[in-house]
Every structure is written in C-alpha cells, then in structure tokens.
Design a protein around this motif. Structure first.
Motif, PDB file in Angstrom:
ATOM      1  N   UNK A  86       0.779  -1.065  -0.220  1.00 15.52           N
ATOM      2  CA  UNK A  86      -0.038  -0.013  -0.101  1.00 15.52           C
ATOM      3  C   UNK A  86       0.774   1.272  -0.002  1.00 15.52           C
ATOM      4  N   UNK A  87       1.860   1.350   0.961  1.00 16.39           N
ATOM      5  CA  UNK A  87       2.643   2.450   1.038  1.00 16.39           C
ATOM      6  C   UNK A  87       3.661   2.692   0.307  1.00 16.39           C
ATOM      7  N   UNK A  88       4.570   1.655  -0.149  1.00 16.81           N
ATOM      8  CA  UNK A  88       5.587   1.394  -1.145  1.00 16.81           C
ATOM      9  C   UNK A  88       5.470   0.531  -2.233  1.00 16.81           C
ATOM     10  N   UNK A  89       4.474   0.771  -3.228  1.00 16.43           N
ATOM     11  CA  UNK A  89       4.469  -0.211  -4.072  1.00 16.43           C
ATOM     12  C   UNK A  89       5.324  -0.464  -5.046  1.00 16.43           C
ATOM     13  N   UNK A  90       6.408   0.632  -5.377  1.00 25.00           N
ATOM     14  CA  UNK A  90       7.718   0.357  -6.214  1.00 25.00           C
ATOM     15  C   UNK A  90       8.415  -0.832  -5.680  1.00 25.00           C
ATOM     16  N   UNK A 168      14.684   0.099  -6.050  1.00 28.96           N
ATOM     17  CA  UNK A 168      13.406   0.737  -5.505  1.00 28.96           C
ATOM     18  C   UNK A 168      13.968   1.376  -4.154  1.00 28.96           C
ATOM     19  N   UNK A 169      14.833   0.772  -3.394  1.00 28.42           N
ATOM     20  CA  UNK A 169      15.350   1.261  -2.168  1.00 28.42           C
ATOM     21  C   UNK A 169      16.113   2.706  -2.336  1.00 28.42           C
ATOM     22  N   UNK A 225       2.512   6.889  -4.713  1.00 34.04           N
ATOM     23  CA  UNK A 225       2.520   6.621  -6.432  1.00 34.04           C
ATOM     24  C   UNK A 225       3.463   6.527  -6.696  1.00 34.04           C
ATOM     25  N   UNK A 226       4.068   5.003  -6.875  1.00 35.73           N
ATOM     26  CA  UNK A 226       5.363   4.761  -7.351  1.00 35.73           C
ATOM     27  C   UNK A 226       5.206   3.348  -8.159  1.00 35.73           C
ATOM     28  N   UNK A 244      13.494   1.115 -13.980  1.00 31.69           N
ATOM     29  CA  UNK A 244      13.340   2.084 -13.473  1.00 31.69           C
ATOM     30  C   UNK A 244      12.369   2.027 -12.230  1.00 31.69           C
ATOM     31  N   UNK A 245      12.808   2.515 -11.254  1.00 31.76           N
ATOM     32  CA  UNK A 245      11.912   2.878  -9.995  1.00 31.76           C
ATOM     33  C   UNK A 245      11.607   4.278  -9.795  1.00 31.76           C
TER      34      UNK A 245
END
Length: 334
Positions: A86-90, A168-169, A225-226, A244-245
C-alpha cells in the motif's frame, strides 16, 4: 567446492565477532548468491557464518508511514506485506520482478542489496577480472558488453549491480542500519554502494565484519504513487537490461516532486538526481519525461564490444522512464 568451516551464531553481535576476527570469513543469509559463488570458485572463504537465524524477521511501523524492515525478512514476505504493497508499491513490484518464487522465499532483505554482479567474466574464474582479482584486468572491456554499464563505469570495471530491490530502495531514500565491530551506524542507501573507480573489488562502503540488521523506509506520501518497470530478455528469471523505479507527485498537470532510480546501467543502483530536477516544476507530458531522461543520460558512456556494445540502453532507458511516468500520471498514451 572447497572445504570451509561453518558457524551458526545465536545473535547478530556474535555473528559480527565471528566474521570481524577472521579476514577469510563471510556472512551467509539466504545463500542465493553466495552459494553460487562457492560452487563457481569465485568465493573461497575459510569460514561461513550463517546469520539466517540471528537477524530480525519482522516489519515494524515507526509512525508517520515509515517502516523498519528486519534484515532477515524474506523477499517473498516483504513483497506480500500489506503495508509495503500500500505505502511502497515500487518496492513490492521490484521484489516480484526478481529471480523466481523459490529464490524469493530464501533471499533476504539484508542480503539482496549486497548480491554481486552477474558479469560473465566475474563469474568465470578462468578470465581476468579486477573485481575478482584486483589488478588482473577487465575482460569485459572490448568483450561481451551488452549487459554492462553506461553510467559511472571506469577503465577498471564496467559491470552493473544486479538487484531490482536495491533500485527501489535507492528511489525511496531508504537508510541501512548496520552493526559492526565498532558498534552501530546508519548509512543512506544511496551511499551504500560504490562506483568502481580504481577499486572495483569493493562493492559497498561496508567494512569487513559489518552486518546489515535492518532497512528503514521514510514515510513520504510520494511513495504511494510509485512503480517499478523492468526491461529484460525474457519474462521471468532474468536480470534487467534497464529498469526504472519512480515515484511522482503531480498537481494540476505539473510535476511537484519526483524520485527516480535506474537499474541495469551502473555498478550501483543509480539515483537519477538530474532527471528529478528536470521534472520538478515541468508539465507532466511525454516531452517532459523524455527530456528528464536525456538530462540524466547526458553523462552516459556506452561500451563497445564484440557483441555490438550497449549503446541501445540509452534510447531504451529513455522510453522506459517515459512509460513508467506515463503510467503513474495517468497518461498511458505517448
């Protein structure tokens, strides 16, 4: 496989003491990278210290949307965690794009960012490789370079970092919590990995005996929104040609803020600060997305080689960034 001693300590402090006292010792987490290197002869430790039961395996909410991820959390568990999705979809998407389900069940949060390059010359002990044997030369220069770096390389090494999770990190501005012989310290994730320079054998800034115990994700609303987009030669179980992240905040058709990192193009996960700066305050349009990519890629130096080289990564990455941003901004038609 060469013989080695095996130790399974009860906690992280004991693990650090075991490795710090032996220059020929290594940590073992899930083993998805190290075991391969033991078989290939790339890694030849005299002592393997298994930390799989000594590291935290929980995901802790720190408040304000921030998370602390224990280094022992598996990639599968992290990708499926409801707060991460939910918070970090990427991050969830990046994890699911890597390896296979079986490997994700074993790979750990602390170990995944530390995996070493999949350069074919690094993994072939019959060829010279500065990363494997400093000063021996780089067989990739002028050789098979299709998968190699276009950013941040040196004459001593043109290999790329293979982790999807790490890209992503880097985009999320994570921090790494480390325990070592001198105690605890925290490292910004974008400062964890090194570019090759004249010491390509050093992948990270970690000192011998330092162990990742957790990774912290800041609670920034932009992360919700990632997305992660990976281009590879086949649909699964393949490393990125480019990836790409990205996270973006668009207001009234204008990019208010952006966080971007690239994979498959450098010795480290590549935080695209120039692209971010080009996007901020600009219209959220296809032209703006591609201009941001060009701002970052102005420093690209593709490698030629026996296979025709990797200059194709420049237009491929430009299109991949634009496609990622189109998806995040609701502009799916170029």
């Amino acid at each position: 496989m060469r013989p080695f001693d095996y130790h399974r300590p009860a906690d992280a402090a004991a693990a650090v003491r075991s490795v710090a006292g032996r220059p020929d010792a290594v940590f073992l987490g899930g083993g998805t990278n190290l075991v391969d290197h033991l078989k290939l002869g790339v890694a030849r430790p005299a002592l393997v210290v298994d930390v799989s039961g000594a590291l935290p395996t929980g995901v802790e909410e720190l408040g304000g949307g921030a998370l602390r991820i224990g280094a022992g959390v598996s990639n599968s568990a992290l990708a499926a965690h409801p707060r991460v999705r939910e918070w970090f979809p990427v991050l969830s998407q990046a994890l699911l794009s890597g390896a296979s389900g079986q490997l994700r069940n074993m790979a750990t949060t602390g170990g995944n960012p530390l995996q070493r390059t999949r350069c074919v010359y690094f993994q072939d002990v019959t060829t010279p490789c500065n990363k494997r044997e400093p000063g021996s030369g780089c067989s990739a220069v002028g050789g098979w370079t299709r998968n190699h770096a276009i950013l941040g390389a040196s004459e001593h090494c043109i290999a790329v970092h293979p982790s999807d999770m790490a890209v992503a990190l880097a985009a999320l501005g994570a921090h790494v919590r480390v325990l070592g012989p001198a105690g605890e310290r925290t490292i910004p994730f974008v400062g964890l990995h090194r570019l090759p320079g004249d010491e390509p054998e050093r992948d990270t800034v970690l000192e011998h005996g330092e162990l990742i115990t957790a990774i912290d994700l800041p609670g920034e609303p932009i992360a919700r929104r990632s997305a992660y987009r990976k281009v590879r030669d086949r649909a699964s179980y393949a490393f990125a040609l480019v990836s790409v992240a990205a996270a973006v905040d668009v207001r009234d058709g204008v990019v208010a803020d952006a966080r971007i990192a690239f994979g498959g193009v450098a010795h480290a996960p590549w935080r695209a600060y120039r692209a971010e700066e080009a996007l901020r305050g600009a219209p959220a349009t296809e032209a703006g997305f591609r201009a941001a990519a060009d701002a970052e890629l102005a420093a690209a130096r593709p490698a030629g080689g026996l296979d025709g080289g990797n200059a194709f990564k420049i237009p491929l990455l430009r299109r991949t960034l634009a496609a990622t941003l189109r998806g995040l901004t609701g502009k799916d038609t170029p």
